[in-house]
Design a protein around this motif. Structure first.
Motif, PDB file in Angstrom:
ATOM      1  N   GLY A  56       0.809  -1.210   0.000  1.00  0.00           N
ATOM      2  CA  GLY A  56       0.000   0.000   0.000  1.00  0.00           C
ATOM      3  C   GLY A  56       0.842   1.259   0.000  1.00  0.00           C
ATOM      4  N   LEU A  57       1.928   1.245   0.764  1.00  0.00           N
ATOM      5  CA  LEU A  57       2.812   2.409   0.814  1.00  0.00           C
ATOM      6  C   LEU A  57       3.468   2.643  -0.537  1.00  0.00           C
ATOM      7  N   LEU A  58       3.971   1.586  -1.170  1.00  0.00           N
ATOM      8  CA  LEU A  58       4.612   1.733  -2.476  1.00  0.00           C
ATOM      9  C   LEU A  58       3.620   2.256  -3.515  1.00  0.00           C
ATOM     10  N   LYS A  59       2.403   1.762  -3.482  1.00  0.00           N
ATOM     11  CA  LYS A  59       1.372   2.239  -4.402  1.00  0.00           C
ATOM     12  C   LYS A  59       1.119   3.728  -4.183  1.00  0.00           C
ATOM     13  N   LEU A  60       1.066   4.121  -2.922  1.00  0.00           N
ATOM     14  CA  LEU A  60       0.840   5.525  -2.576  1.00  0.00           C
ATOM     15  C   LEU A  60       2.004   6.395  -3.035  1.00  0.00           C
ATOM     16  N   PHE A  61       3.224   5.917  -2.813  1.00  0.00           N
ATOM     17  CA  PHE A  61       4.413   6.689  -3.209  1.00  0.00           C
ATOM     18  C   PHE A  61       4.473   6.861  -4.732  1.00  0.00           C
ATOM     19  N   HIS A  62       4.200   5.792  -5.457  1.00  0.00           N
ATOM     20  CA  HIS A  62       4.270   5.848  -6.922  1.00  0.00           C
ATOM     21  C   HIS A  62       3.186   6.759  -7.515  1.00  0.00           C
ATOM     22  N   SER A  63       2.083   6.895  -6.804  1.00  0.00           N
ATOM     23  CA  SER A  63       0.968   7.689  -7.339  1.00  0.00           C
ATOM     24  C   SER A  63       1.077   9.175  -7.017  1.00  0.00           C
ATOM     25  N   LYS A  64       1.987   9.519  -6.142  1.00  0.00           N
ATOM     26  CA  LYS A  64       2.106  10.920  -5.705  1.00  0.00           C
ATOM     27  C   LYS A  64       2.692  11.765  -6.826  1.00  0.00           C
ATOM     28  N   GLY A  65       2.123  12.945  -7.058  1.00  0.00           N
ATOM     29  CA  GLY A  65       2.614  13.850  -8.088  1.00  0.00           C
ATOM     30  C   GLY A  65       3.265  15.083  -7.488  1.00  0.00           C
ATOM     31  N   ALA A  74      12.963  10.074  -6.742  1.00  0.00           N
ATOM     32  CA  ALA A  74      14.421  10.082  -6.614  1.00  0.00           C
ATOM     33  C   ALA A  74      14.896   8.962  -5.696  1.00  0.00           C
ATOM     34  N   VAL A  75      14.077   8.597  -4.721  1.00  0.00           N
ATOM     35  CA  VAL A  75      14.413   7.475  -3.833  1.00  0.00           C
ATOM     36  C   VAL A  75      14.080   6.147  -4.509  1.00  0.00           C
ATOM     37  N   LEU A  76      12.910   6.091  -5.122  1.00  0.00           N
ATOM     38  CA  LEU A  76      12.428   4.837  -5.703  1.00  0.00           C
ATOM     39  C   LEU A  76      13.297   4.338  -6.855  1.00  0.00           C
ATOM     40  N   ILE A  77      13.839   5.264  -7.646  1.00  0.00           N
ATOM     41  CA  ILE A  77      14.627   4.833  -8.814  1.00  0.00           C
ATOM     42  C   ILE A  77      15.967   4.218  -8.415  1.00  0.00           C
ATOM     43  N   GLN A  78      16.357   4.366  -7.164  1.00  0.00           N
ATOM     44  CA  GLN A  78      17.598   3.755  -6.699  1.00  0.00           C
ATOM     45  C   GLN A  78      17.410   2.286  -6.327  1.00  0.00           C
ATOM     46  N   VAL A  91      13.915   1.173   1.438  1.00  0.00           N
ATOM     47  CA  VAL A  91      13.328   2.127   0.487  1.00  0.00           C
ATOM     48  C   VAL A  91      11.991   2.641   1.013  1.00  0.00           C
ATOM     49  N   VAL A  92      11.188   1.763   1.556  1.00  0.00           N
ATOM     50  CA  VAL A  92       9.885   2.174   2.088  1.00  0.00           C
ATOM     51  C   VAL A  92      10.065   3.145   3.253  1.00  0.00           C
ATOM     52  N   ILE A  93      11.005   2.865   4.138  1.00  0.00           N
ATOM     53  CA  ILE A  93      11.249   3.764   5.268  1.00  0.00           C
ATOM     54  C   ILE A  93      11.723   5.129   4.786  1.00  0.00           C
ATOM     55  N   ARG A  94      12.652   5.131   3.841  1.00  0.00           N
ATOM     56  CA  ARG A  94      13.148   6.411   3.313  1.00  0.00           C
ATOM     57  C   ARG A  94      12.014   7.197   2.637  1.00  0.00           C
ATOM     58  N   CYS A  95      11.210   6.519   1.840  1.00  0.00           N
ATOM     59  CA  CYS A  95      10.094   7.193   1.167  1.00  0.00           C
ATOM     60  C   CYS A  95       9.047   7.664   2.175  1.00  0.00           C
ATOM     61  N   LEU A  96       8.821   6.873   3.194  1.00  0.00           N
ATOM     62  CA  LEU A  96       7.850   7.262   4.219  1.00  0.00           C
ATOM     63  C   LEU A  96       8.266   8.567   4.892  1.00  0.00           C
ATOM     64  N   MET A  97       9.543   8.706   5.189  1.00  0.00           N
ATOM     65  CA  MET A  97      10.035   9.933   5.795  1.00  0.00           C
ATOM     66  C   MET A  97       9.797  11.130   4.877  1.00  0.00           C
ATOM     67  N   VAL A  98      10.091  10.944   3.590  1.00  0.00           N
ATOM     68  CA  VAL A  98       9.863  12.011   2.615  1.00  0.00           C
ATOM     69  C   VAL A  98       8.379  12.340   2.533  1.00  0.00           C
ATOM     70  N   LEU A 206      -2.747   9.118   6.565  1.00  0.00           N
ATOM     71  CA  LEU A 206      -1.966   8.059   5.921  1.00  0.00           C
ATOM     72  C   LEU A 206      -2.585   6.698   6.207  1.00  0.00           C
ATOM     73  N   LYS A 207      -2.929   6.434   7.439  1.00  0.00           N
ATOM     74  CA  LYS A 207      -3.491   5.118   7.801  1.00  0.00           C
ATOM     75  C   LYS A 207      -4.809   4.883   7.081  1.00  0.00           C
ATOM     76  N   ASN A 208      -5.640   5.916   7.006  1.00  0.00           N
ATOM     77  CA  ASN A 208      -6.920   5.772   6.311  1.00  0.00           C
ATOM     78  C   ASN A 208      -6.711   5.428   4.832  1.00  0.00           C
ATOM     79  N   LYS A 209      -5.700   6.037   4.203  1.00  0.00           N
ATOM     80  CA  LYS A 209      -5.408   5.739   2.808  1.00  0.00           C
ATOM     81  C   LYS A 209      -4.937   4.293   2.651  1.00  0.00           C
ATOM     82  N   LEU A 210      -4.156   3.820   3.605  1.00  0.00           N
ATOM     83  CA  LEU A 210      -3.646   2.456   3.524  1.00  0.00           C
ATOM     84  C   LEU A 210      -4.751   1.422   3.744  1.00  0.00           C
ATOM     85  N   LEU A 211      -5.736   1.785   4.534  1.00  0.00           N
ATOM     86  CA  LEU A 211      -6.825   0.842   4.852  1.00  0.00           C
ATOM     87  C   LEU A 211      -7.989   0.967   3.891  1.00  0.00           C
ATOM     88  N   ALA A 212      -7.958   1.975   3.023  1.00  0.00           N
ATOM     89  CA  ALA A 212      -9.095   2.190   2.089  1.00  0.00           C
ATOM     90  C   ALA A 212      -9.175   1.061   1.070  1.00  0.00           C
TER      91      ALA A 212
END
Length: 212
Positions: A56-65, A74-78, A91-98, A206-212
């Protein structure tokens, strides 16, 4: 358990952590003490919930504009094409912080050699460090510094060090760094499910988005 979030006092106001609790600062003892305080198994709980939320987090990160999306990209492409579970967790932890609007370099300190690390780590209040030990093999010493002292070394991965840092904070009653409130709230309330009925608006969203 309620975790009071206040600023760390200046280092000179009290004895360093390693002098106050020298026998506690071992991985196994930290986990035992954390379990005694919370009745939660620190590492297994942290990793299992991190893994559960990862898709769910990766899906959320990839969809963010926008600007945020560019920072996340920039984090995900590494990420290598076939990452192992520890790389994915990092990667998830680093993206979560961002995503939470906090800087990864406030928590994760990376160095090319021990000499360049020593002076900087000596002034860190609470951080995770990664020091290259063999450039050709890509190996690192990953550990934790509290009040300018390396209290744990050889943790192996960034996610495990994040987990152990929460354990230290609970075990010796340390406050979370103010500039990383949301990151530590996610570690404590999202991944460890401690005091999770009281979420900040940002973490609740964030939690609501992950549980939606």
């Amino acid at each position: 358990m309620v975790m009071f979030i206040v600023r760390l006092p200046h280092f000179t106001s009290r004895l360093p952590v390693y002098q106050r609790w020298p026998a506690l600062l071992e991985t196994s003892r930290i986990q035992d003490e954390f379990h005694r305080i919370t009745m939660v198994h620190l590492e297994s709980k942290f990793m299992s919930k991190l893994d559960e939320y990862t898709p769910g987090l990766l899906k959320l990160f990839h969809s963010k504009g926008g600007t945020m999306g560019l920072k996340l990209k920039a984090v995900l492409i590494q990420t290598p094409s076939n990452p192992n579970i520890n790389i994915t967790r990092e990667v998830v932890i680093r993206c979560l912080m961002v995503y939470l609007g906090e800087r990864t370099d406030q928590l994760l300190k990376e160095y090319d050699d021990a000499d360049s690390a020593s002076q900087d780590l000596a002034v860190q209040g609470m951080a995770i460090y990664s020091i290259k030990t063999n450039a050709s093999e890509g190996s690192h010493d990953i550990g934790i510094v509290v009040e300018g002292i390396r209290v744990l070394t050889s943790q192996g991965t960034i996610p495990r060090a994040c987990c152990m840092l929460i354990g230290i904070a609970y075990a010796v009653n340390l406050a979370y760094p103010k500039q990383l409130n949301y990151t530590f709230e996610a570690f404590q309330k999202l991944f460890l499910e401690l005091d999770c009925s009281k979420l900040s608006p940002k973490l609740n969203s964030l939690k609501n988005k992950l549980l939606a």
